[in-house]
Design a protein around this motif. Structure first.
Motif, PDB file in Angstrom:
ATOM      1  N   UNK A   1       0.455  -1.255  -0.140  1.00  0.00           N
ATOM      2  CA  UNK A   1      -0.478   0.237  -0.352  1.00  0.00           C
ATOM      3  C   UNK A   1       1.017   1.235   0.194  1.00  0.00           C
ATOM      4  N   UNK A   2       2.053   1.620   0.652  1.00  0.00           N
ATOM      5  CA  UNK A   2       2.970   2.523   0.517  1.00  0.00           C
ATOM      6  C   UNK A   2       3.326   3.414  -0.602  1.00  0.00           C
ATOM      7  N   UNK A   3       3.845   2.222  -1.353  1.00  0.00           N
ATOM      8  CA  UNK A   3       4.370   1.943  -2.900  1.00  0.00           C
ATOM      9  C   UNK A   3       3.720   2.431  -3.797  1.00  0.00           C
ATOM     10  N   UNK A   4       1.942   1.025  -3.300  1.00  0.00           N
ATOM     11  CA  UNK A   4       1.103   1.772  -4.940  1.00  0.00           C
ATOM     12  C   UNK A   4       0.752   2.669  -4.936  1.00  0.00           C
ATOM     13  N   UNK A   5       0.791   3.848  -3.775  1.00  0.00           N
ATOM     14  CA  UNK A   5      -0.217   5.447  -3.431  1.00  0.00           C
ATOM     15  C   UNK A   5       1.029   6.146  -4.108  1.00  0.00           C
ATOM     16  N   UNK A   6       2.334   5.870  -4.353  1.00  0.00           N
ATOM     17  CA  UNK A   6       2.626   6.240  -4.892  1.00  0.00           C
ATOM     18  C   UNK A   6       1.893   6.728  -6.665  1.00  0.00           C
ATOM     19  N   UNK A   7       3.110   7.889  -6.639  1.00  0.00           N
ATOM     20  CA  UNK A   7       2.315   8.019  -8.865  1.00  0.00           C
ATOM     21  C   UNK A   7       3.544   6.756  -9.388  1.00  0.00           C
ATOM     22  N   UNK A   8       3.147   6.766 -10.656  1.00  0.00           N
ATOM     23  CA  UNK A   8       3.708   5.888 -11.552  1.00  0.00           C
ATOM     24  C   UNK A   8       5.174   5.737 -11.661  1.00  0.00           C
ATOM     25  N   UNK A   9       5.260   7.248 -11.596  1.00  0.00           N
ATOM     26  CA  UNK A   9       7.131   7.779 -11.637  1.00  0.00           C
ATOM     27  C   UNK A   9       7.918   6.967 -11.054  1.00  0.00           C
ATOM     28  N   UNK A  10       7.544   6.875 -10.229  1.00  0.00           N
ATOM     29  CA  UNK A  10       7.834   6.399  -7.944  1.00  0.00           C
ATOM     30  C   UNK A  10       7.599   5.623  -7.437  1.00  0.00           C
ATOM     31  N   UNK A  11       6.648   4.750  -8.663  1.00  0.00           N
ATOM     32  CA  UNK A  11       6.799   3.219  -8.759  1.00  0.00           C
ATOM     33  C   UNK A  11       7.500   2.565  -8.947  1.00  0.00           C
ATOM     34  N   UNK A  12       7.189   2.914 -10.297  1.00  0.00           N
ATOM     35  CA  UNK A  12       8.545   2.407 -11.304  1.00  0.00           C
ATOM     36  C   UNK A  12      10.210   2.112 -10.846  1.00  0.00           C
ATOM     37  N   UNK A  13      10.371   3.155 -10.296  1.00  0.00           N
ATOM     38  CA  UNK A  13      11.781   4.172 -10.303  1.00  0.00           C
ATOM     39  C   UNK A  13      11.585   2.675  -8.802  1.00  0.00           C
ATOM     40  N   UNK A  14      10.947   2.256  -8.333  1.00  0.00           N
ATOM     41  CA  UNK A  14      11.075   1.914  -6.990  1.00  0.00           C
ATOM     42  C   UNK A  14      10.899   0.062  -7.949  1.00  0.00           C
ATOM     43  N   UNK A  15      10.581  -0.202  -8.821  1.00  0.00           N
ATOM     44  CA  UNK A  15      10.679  -1.703  -9.458  1.00  0.00           C
ATOM     45  C   UNK A  15      11.434  -1.986  -9.424  1.00  0.00           C
ATOM     46  N   UNK A  16      12.404  -1.037 -10.882  1.00  0.00           N
ATOM     47  CA  UNK A  16      13.305  -1.336 -10.705  1.00  0.00           C
ATOM     48  C   UNK A  16      14.784  -1.115 -10.370  1.00  0.00           C
ATOM     49  N   UNK A  17      14.688  -0.863  -9.650  1.00  0.00           N
ATOM     50  CA  UNK A  17      15.526  -1.002  -8.349  1.00  0.00           C
ATOM     51  C   UNK A  17      15.861  -2.667  -7.858  1.00  0.00           C
ATOM     52  N   UNK A  18      14.756  -2.468  -7.285  1.00  0.00           N
ATOM     53  CA  UNK A  18      13.793  -3.956  -7.179  1.00  0.00           C
ATOM     54  C   UNK A  18      14.719  -5.045  -8.440  1.00  0.00           C
ATOM     55  N   UNK A  19      14.179  -4.611  -9.434  1.00  0.00           N
ATOM     56  CA  UNK A  19      14.852  -6.026 -10.231  1.00  0.00           C
ATOM     57  C   UNK A  19      16.368  -6.647 -10.879  1.00  0.00           C
ATOM     58  N   UNK A  20      16.651  -4.920 -10.301  1.00  0.00           N
ATOM     59  CA  UNK A  20      17.994  -5.363 -10.408  1.00  0.00           C
ATOM     60  C   UNK A  20      18.908  -5.215  -9.381  1.00  0.00           C
ATOM     61  N   UNK A  21      18.615  -4.866  -7.606  1.00  0.00           N
ATOM     62  CA  UNK A  21      18.529  -5.713  -7.144  1.00  0.00           C
ATOM     63  C   UNK A  21      19.337  -7.339  -7.268  1.00  0.00           C
ATOM     64  N   UNK A  22      17.631  -7.669  -6.914  1.00  0.00           N
ATOM     65  CA  UNK A  22      17.431  -9.033  -7.163  1.00  0.00           C
ATOM     66  C   UNK A  22      18.164  -9.986  -7.760  1.00  0.00           C
ATOM     67  N   UNK A  23      18.405  -9.525  -9.407  1.00  0.00           N
ATOM     68  CA  UNK A  23      18.758 -10.030  -9.884  1.00  0.00           C
ATOM     69  C   UNK A  23      20.175  -9.769  -9.657  1.00  0.00           C
ATOM     70  N   UNK A  24      21.143  -8.787  -9.877  1.00  0.00           N
ATOM     71  CA  UNK A  24      22.546  -8.875  -8.871  1.00  0.00           C
ATOM     72  C   UNK A  24      23.014 -10.657  -7.647  1.00  0.00           C
ATOM     73  N   UNK A  25      22.009  -9.870  -6.587  1.00  0.00           N
ATOM     74  CA  UNK A  25      22.637 -10.759  -5.753  1.00  0.00           C
ATOM     75  C   UNK A  25      21.881 -11.975  -5.862  1.00  0.00           C
TER      76      UNK A  25
END
Length: 292
Positions: free
Chosen positions: A189-213
Motif C-alpha cells: 500500500x505505501x508504494x502503491x499510492x505513489x505516482x507511476x513514475x515513483x513506482x517504476x523507480x522503486x521497481x527498477x531498483x528492486x529488479x536490478x538488486x534481486x538480479x545482482x544478488x
C-alpha cells in the motif's frame, strides 16, 4: 521479470541431504529487517526444546500481528526439532556505510553477522555444515531510504556486501544458504499510492538488486564447490495474496489492520500473518526433503 541463474532457479529440485533428511535437530541462522524480525536477542536465552526461538516466547515480537515467517518455519512447518536464531531487526539495511537505516543503533546485515559470530557461533550447541541453514532477507529499507530522498540505492555495492556476509558464514562452517528477494513493493500500500513514475523507480531498483544478488550468489556457490544455495522469490507470496485477498481473510488487497489477520497488511508497509505464512511455505518448499 526477475532474472535468476538457472542453476539457482532449479536448485530446489535437488536439495535433499541424505545425511540429514527429515530427522535430527536442525538450526536456522536468519538475518533481515522488519519483514523477518521476531525480537530475538543474541545475548539472551538460546533456542531449546522448551522454546525453539530462544527468546522471546513464540510468536515473538515483530511487525505482522503474529508470527513472522521464520517463526512459522520452526513452529508449524518443521519436520523435526528446529532451532531459530533470528538476528533480524526492523529498519536494518545491508551496510550502514552504504545506506543509513531509519534510526540509530539498528544493526545492518554486517553487524548482525558480527553478533552471530560474537554471541552465538560458539554458544550454540550441535550445529554443523549438514544440519544448519542460513538465510537473509534484505534490501527493502536500502531501496526505500534512498527513494524517499530522491536518490538511487548503490545496488551493486549492496549486492557485494550482501554475499560477502555469506562468505563470513561459510568460513565459520555454514554450507546451506538462501536469499529471499526484495518483494514487488508496488503491491504494498505505501508504494502503491505513489505516482507511476515513483513506482517504476522503486521497481527498477528492486529488479536490478534481486538480479545482482542472484548472480553473485551463483558465483559464490560455484567458487566454493560444497555450497547449496537457493533464491526464494518473495513475489510469489505477495502476488498470490493480493490476487485473491478474500481467500486469506481480507476484504481487499490494500486494507491494513494491526491484528495482522483481517487484512493482508499490518500497516501500509508490512504484511500480516497470511503473507508471512506464504513466505514461510515457499522457503519450506525450496528445502523440502532436507530441512523441511
Amino acid at each position: 521479470m526477475l532474472t535468476i541463474p538457472k542453476s539457482l532457479a532449479v536448485a530446489a529440485l535437488a536439495l535433499c541431504s541424505p545425511a540429514l533428511g527429515q530427522t535430527g535437530t536442525k538450526h536456522l541462522f536468519i538475518f533481515g529487517d522488519s519483514y523477518t524480525a521476531s525480537g530475538f536477542s543474541s545475548t539472551g536465552a538460546l533456542p531449546s526444546p522448551a522454546n525453539p526461538i530462544g527468546n522471546p516466547a513464540p510468536p515473538g515480537s515483530g511487525f505482522s500481528g503474529g508470527a513472522s515467517w521464520p517463526v512459522q518455519l520452526v513452529t508449524d512447518l518443521n519436520t523435526s526439532t528446529t532451532y531459530l536464531y533470528n538476528f533480524a531487526v526492523g529498519g536494518a539495511t545491508v551496510d550502514t556505510a552504504l545506506v543509513e537505516p531509519p534510526g540509530q543503533g539498528i544493526p545492518s546485515f554486517i553487524e548482525q553477522v558480527t553478533q552471530w559470530d560474537r554471541n552465538v557461533k560458539n554458544r550454540a550447541q550441535g550445529w554443523n555444515r549438514e544440519n544448519t541453514l542460513a538465510g537473509a532477507f534484505f534490501g527493502i529499507n536500502d531501496i526505500l531510504q534512498k527513494y524517499w530522498k530522491g536518490q538511487d540505492a548503490p545496488l551493486t555495492a549492496m549486492a557485494d556486501r550482501f554475499i560477502g556476509q555469506f562468505d563470513r558464514l561459510y568460513a565459520a562452517g555454514v554450507r546451506n544458504f538462501f536469499v529471499i528477494t526484495v518483494p514487488p513493493l508496488d503491491k504494498v500500500p505505501q508504494i502503491a499510492n505513489q505516482n507511476a513514475a515513483g513506482r517504476q523507480r522503486v521497481m527498477n531498483s528492486i529488479r536490478s538488486f534481486n538480479s545482482q544478488v542472484a548472480t553473485k550468489l551463483e558465483a559464490f556457490k560455484q567458487s566454493k564447490g560444497d555450497v547449496r544455495a537457493v533464491v526464494v522469490d518473495s513475489g510469489n507470496a505477495i502476488n498470490t495474496a493480493v490476487g485473491n485477498p478474500r481467500a486469506y481473510g481480507a476484504p481487499d488487497a490494500t486494507c491494513t489492520n494491526y491484528n495482522g489477520r483481517s487484512c493482508l497488511w499490518w500497516d501500509a508497509l508490512h504484511p500480516g500473518t497470511a503473507i508471512q505464512r506464504l513466505f514461510a511455505e515457499d522457503v519450506a518448499k525450496a528445502w523440502k526433503g532436507s530441512f523441511f
